[in-house]
Design a protein around this motif. Sequence first.
Motif, PDB file in Angstrom:
ATOM      1  N   PRO A  36      -8.112   2.884  -5.468  1.00 53.80           N
ATOM      2  CA  PRO A  36      -7.165   3.043  -6.355  1.00 53.80           C
ATOM      3  C   PRO A  36      -5.990   2.073  -6.199  1.00 53.80           C
ATOM      4  O   PRO A  36      -5.387   1.728  -5.397  1.00 53.80           O
ATOM      5  N   SER A  37      -5.602   1.575  -7.534  1.00 54.96           N
ATOM      6  CA  SER A  37      -4.677   0.461  -7.491  1.00 54.96           C
ATOM      7  C   SER A  37      -3.744   0.441  -8.713  1.00 54.96           C
ATOM      8  O   SER A  37      -4.291   1.079  -9.787  1.00 54.96           O
ATOM      9  N   THR A  38      -2.846  -0.020  -8.847  1.00 58.30           N
ATOM     10  CA  THR A  38      -1.844  -0.093  -9.905  1.00 58.30           C
ATOM     11  C   THR A  38      -1.152  -1.397 -10.036  1.00 58.30           C
ATOM     12  O   THR A  38      -1.044  -2.091  -9.021  1.00 58.30           O
TER      13      THR A  38
ATOM     14  N   GLY B 231      -1.333 -10.409  -2.515  1.00 60.13           N
ATOM     15  CA  GLY B 231      -2.405 -10.505  -3.329  1.00 60.13           C
ATOM     16  C   GLY B 231      -2.464 -10.406  -4.661  1.00 60.13           C
ATOM     17  O   GLY B 231      -3.551 -10.544  -5.317  1.00 60.13           O
ATOM     18  N   SER B 232      -1.329 -10.649  -5.430  1.00 55.23           N
ATOM     19  CA  SER B 232      -1.364 -10.559  -6.730  1.00 55.23           C
ATOM     20  C   SER B 232      -1.810 -11.846  -7.443  1.00 55.23           C
ATOM     21  O   SER B 232      -1.463 -13.060  -6.602  1.00 55.23           O
ATOM     22  N   THR B 233      -2.524 -11.695  -8.370  1.00 56.00           N
ATOM     23  CA  THR B 233      -3.220 -13.165  -8.963  1.00 56.00           C
ATOM     24  C   THR B 233      -2.226 -13.279 -10.315  1.00 56.00           C
ATOM     25  O   THR B 233      -2.543 -14.365 -11.117  1.00 56.00           O
ATOM     26  N   ASP B 234      -1.341 -12.508 -10.567  1.00 52.18           N
ATOM     27  CA  ASP B 234      -0.372 -12.547 -11.843  1.00 52.18           C
ATOM     28  C   ASP B 234       1.017 -12.635 -11.388  1.00 52.18           C
ATOM     29  O   ASP B 234       1.452 -11.761 -10.905  1.00 52.18           O
ATOM     30  N   ALA B 235       1.815 -13.873 -11.839  1.00 52.15           N
ATOM     31  CA  ALA B 235       3.091 -13.612 -11.581  1.00 52.15           C
ATOM     32  C   ALA B 235       4.059 -12.782 -12.222  1.00 52.15           C
ATOM     33  O   ALA B 235       5.153 -12.532 -11.890  1.00 52.15           O
ATOM     34  N   HIS B 236       3.135 -11.980 -13.164  1.00 57.02           N
ATOM     35  CA  HIS B 236       4.445 -10.896 -13.720  1.00 57.02           C
ATOM     36  C   HIS B 236       4.183  -9.515 -13.120  1.00 57.02           C
ATOM     37  O   HIS B 236       4.739  -8.527 -13.651  1.00 57.02           O
ATOM     38  N   VAL B 237       3.187  -9.450 -12.268  1.00 57.63           N
ATOM     39  CA  VAL B 237       3.099  -8.016 -11.720  1.00 57.63           C
ATOM     40  C   VAL B 237       3.066  -8.017 -10.087  1.00 57.63           C
ATOM     41  O   VAL B 237       2.977  -9.132  -9.508  1.00 57.63           O
ATOM     42  N   TYR B 238       3.508  -6.963  -9.542  1.00 56.34           N
ATOM     43  CA  TYR B 238       2.928  -6.576  -7.978  1.00 56.34           C
ATOM     44  C   TYR B 238       1.866  -5.331  -7.979  1.00 56.34           C
ATOM     45  O   TYR B 238       1.909  -4.636  -8.975  1.00 56.34           O
ATOM     46  N   GLN B 239       0.947  -5.890  -7.211  1.00 52.80           N
ATOM     47  CA  GLN B 239      -0.307  -5.245  -7.142  1.00 52.80           C
ATOM     48  C   GLN B 239      -0.217  -4.085  -5.765  1.00 52.80           C
ATOM     49  O   GLN B 239       0.415  -4.420  -4.779  1.00 52.80           O
ATOM     50  N   ILE B 240      -0.224  -2.888  -6.334  1.00 49.42           N
ATOM     51  CA  ILE B 240      -0.090  -1.762  -5.181  1.00 49.42           C
ATOM     52  C   ILE B 240      -1.326  -1.118  -5.236  1.00 49.42           C
ATOM     53  O   ILE B 240      -2.062  -0.485  -6.190  1.00 49.42           O
ATOM     54  N   VAL B 241      -1.910  -0.885  -3.782  1.00 50.12           N
ATOM     55  CA  VAL B 241      -3.235  -0.209  -3.507  1.00 50.12           C
ATOM     56  C   VAL B 241      -2.832   0.939  -2.919  1.00 50.12           C
ATOM     57  O   VAL B 241      -1.992   1.062  -1.983  1.00 50.12           O
ATOM     58  N   GLN B 242      -3.848   2.077  -3.190  1.00 45.79           N
ATOM     59  CA  GLN B 242      -3.781   3.552  -2.130  1.00 45.79           C
ATOM     60  C   GLN B 242      -4.696   3.152  -1.049  1.00 45.79           C
ATOM     61  O   GLN B 242      -5.821   2.895  -1.363  1.00 45.79           O
TER      62      GLN B 242
ATOM     63  N   THR C 219       0.672  -1.182   0.083  1.00 46.03           N
ATOM     64  CA  THR C 219       0.064  -0.100   0.102  1.00 46.03           C
ATOM     65  C   THR C 219       0.910   1.214  -0.065  1.00 46.03           C
ATOM     66  O   THR C 219       1.847   1.231   0.415  1.00 46.03           O
ATOM     67  N   VAL C 220       0.354   2.321  -0.392  1.00 48.49           N
ATOM     68  CA  VAL C 220       0.794   3.748  -0.672  1.00 48.49           C
ATOM     69  C   VAL C 220      -0.097   4.634   0.007  1.00 48.49           C
ATOM     70  O   VAL C 220      -1.427   4.334  -0.285  1.00 48.49           O
ATOM     71  N   VAL C 221       0.164   5.698   0.531  1.00 48.78           N
ATOM     72  CA  VAL C 221      -0.601   6.907   0.981  1.00 48.78           C
ATOM     73  C   VAL C 221      -0.069   8.244   0.341  1.00 48.78           C
ATOM     74  O   VAL C 221       1.017   8.096  -0.197  1.00 48.78           O
ATOM     75  N   TYR C 222      -0.904   9.111   0.047  1.00 44.13           N
ATOM     76  CA  TYR C 222      -0.550  10.258  -0.499  1.00 44.13           C
ATOM     77  C   TYR C 222      -0.047  11.353   0.644  1.00 44.13           C
ATOM     78  O   TYR C 222      -0.596  11.541   1.697  1.00 44.13           O
ATOM     79  N   ASP C 223       1.044  11.967   0.245  1.00 42.20           N
ATOM     80  CA  ASP C 223       1.459  13.046   0.964  1.00 42.20           C
ATOM     81  C   ASP C 223       1.835  14.115   0.212  1.00 42.20           C
ATOM     82  O   ASP C 223       2.579  14.236  -0.802  1.00 42.20           O
ATOM     83  N   GLN C 224       1.541  15.505   0.480  1.00 42.67           N
ATOM     84  CA  GLN C 224       2.027  16.563  -0.213  1.00 42.67           C
ATOM     85  C   GLN C 224       3.374  16.798  -0.449  1.00 42.67           C
ATOM     86  O   GLN C 224       3.966  17.548  -1.170  1.00 42.67           O
TER      87      GLN C 224
ATOM     88  N   LEU D 223       3.964   1.318 -14.815  1.00 42.31           N
ATOM     89  CA  LEU D 223       2.765   1.036 -13.848  1.00 42.31           C
ATOM     90  C   LEU D 223       1.497   1.108 -14.822  1.00 42.31           C
ATOM     91  O   LEU D 223       1.617   1.968 -15.901  1.00 42.31           O
ATOM     92  N   THR D 224       0.915   0.290 -14.465  1.00 42.74           N
ATOM     93  CA  THR D 224      -0.542   0.024 -15.219  1.00 42.74           C
ATOM     94  C   THR D 224      -1.563   1.466 -14.966  1.00 42.74           C
ATOM     95  O   THR D 224      -2.292   1.628 -16.047  1.00 42.74           O
ATOM     96  N   ASN D 225      -1.354   2.098 -14.089  1.00 46.66           N
ATOM     97  CA  ASN D 225      -2.186   3.206 -13.756  1.00 46.66           C
ATOM     98  C   ASN D 225      -1.359   4.414 -13.369  1.00 46.66           C
ATOM     99  O   ASN D 225      -0.971   4.526 -12.221  1.00 46.66           O
ATOM    100  N   SER D 226      -1.210   5.111 -14.388  1.00 47.85           N
ATOM    101  CA  SER D 226      -0.301   6.281 -14.501  1.00 47.85           C
ATOM    102  C   SER D 226      -0.644   7.366 -13.988  1.00 47.85           C
ATOM    103  O   SER D 226      -0.163   8.459 -14.065  1.00 47.85           O
ATOM    104  N   THR D 227      -2.144   7.425 -13.900  1.00 45.77           N
ATOM    105  CA  THR D 227      -2.991   8.600 -13.439  1.00 45.77           C
ATOM    106  C   THR D 227      -2.661   9.064 -12.017  1.00 45.77           C
ATOM    107  O   THR D 227      -2.726   9.760 -11.353  1.00 45.77           O
ATOM    108  N   ASP D 228      -2.996   8.160 -11.139  1.00 49.09           N
ATOM    109  CA  ASP D 228      -3.125   7.763  -9.684  1.00 49.09           C
ATOM    110  C   ASP D 228      -1.660   7.617  -8.953  1.00 49.09           C
ATOM    111  O   ASP D 228      -1.515   7.717  -7.768  1.00 49.09           O
TER     112      ASP D 228
END
Length: 462
Positions: free
Chosen positions: A420-422, A448-459, A339-344, A370-375
């Motif tokens: 949000p996740s990426t 928690g990843s279900t794909d051996a090619h990725v790491y799942q990161i959640v905000q 997990t990550v959190v937002y900080d200014q 990163l698959t989600n480069s917006t968040d």
Amino acid sequence: MKHALKIGIWLLAALTVFSCQKERGAGAVGERDLFVSLDTRAADENVAQNDNLFRSLVFYFFTDDGTNSKTVFRSFTPGRDTYEEVFRLPVEATRAVVIANYEDSDLERTLSLTMNYDELTSLVATKLLDFQPDQLLMLGEAAVPQSGAMSIELVRLVARVDVHVFGTPELVTGRSVKVRSVQLAGQVLNTTMRPGDAGMPAAPVTRTRTKDELDYTVGVRPSEVTAATAPAARFYSFQYVPGTTAADDVPELTVVLDVDGMEMTRTCRIADAAHPDCKLLRNTIYRVLAEVKSSGISVSVDVLDWQTEESDIEWGDVSTATFECGPMTPPSTADGELTVVYDQIPGDARMQSFEFYITAPVGALWNASLTNSTDFAFSDINGGVQNGVVVAGGQPAYIRVMATSPYRQVQGADGSMTDPSTRLVISLQKAGSSDFEALLINPDLLYGSTDAHVYQIVQKEQ
């Protein structure tokens, strides 16, 4: 001394300007990937005027019966003495022939993508212009293994003749003695493309080459002549092997001197104890030591190896590449998510840090995305990484992933609200390829990843 082919890691696409990328090969069935590392450098003391460089390469791969299974042409500017590429080869490929600097020896119009082994080795290369040191024709042949390592002997198809001129004390003492010109009769302009000591073409082409207006000051011969001693003139010639008739054009030197304003001409042959018949063999340097007397000239010849018989093309099976990736910090929450959190202030934000150990294959490019480069974004990429591309080489590379905006839930495709996740993906681009492929970086399906090619990161909310 054997040259270990250890090439520093560089970005192949950035450093190479390809002018020719012709390629022919079989389909994808029954293929394997092999890595090539090419080094043509001789010992430093034997390299002169960049005569270790090449500007073009062609790789031919043949089956046991000589059938062409793959051909790859490469050309680039400026010249170089190393090259590396991953080739995808049919399993039937068992023999390789490599030609360097084919563009400068009238071969460009005769080499084809479909040429078989007999057709290739029956060719004759011809020099239409003068030999250029950084474009000397080179040739090598070797068996291709199904896996593991492969080396190939790559040799120059020319001989180099360095002419040093000295004078006896009686000649030079109290006089101004200069070399005005050196002439080589019997310079050979064509050669066979058969590997090894292949002899002369059926119709050898020779000429007389003169280097004049030299203004080279003649002194007494020193006790030792080394590569640091500048020659009066240097020539390159394809191989000369004497025939059976007296009309053969034996390589012969003519030196024209200026002795206190008077012209003196002396002639000698390039012969030594090993080659009394005046041979000029491929991949060999002939250091001619000519000592001029008032009544004539005496000559000795040092025969030096250009040392490329120890230069190799090494192959490594790409499937043996190792890639290690793991979080440097423990999971941020008890449920085992990354997990990550937002900080200014990004430097104080809670981020996920990763360390990558990339050990092979050399020359590959590794791209972190990163698959989600917006968040989400990379806050830091360093340690062997340039502009988001991790360069293979066994050194650790670090990245940190952060959230780019305050926490808010997002609506999923099914209408549900989720965090949000990426997904972090590491991809490999093999040397010589334009495609990236995702790597197996999470084989244990951690966090928690279900794909051996990725790491799942959640905000998560702070």
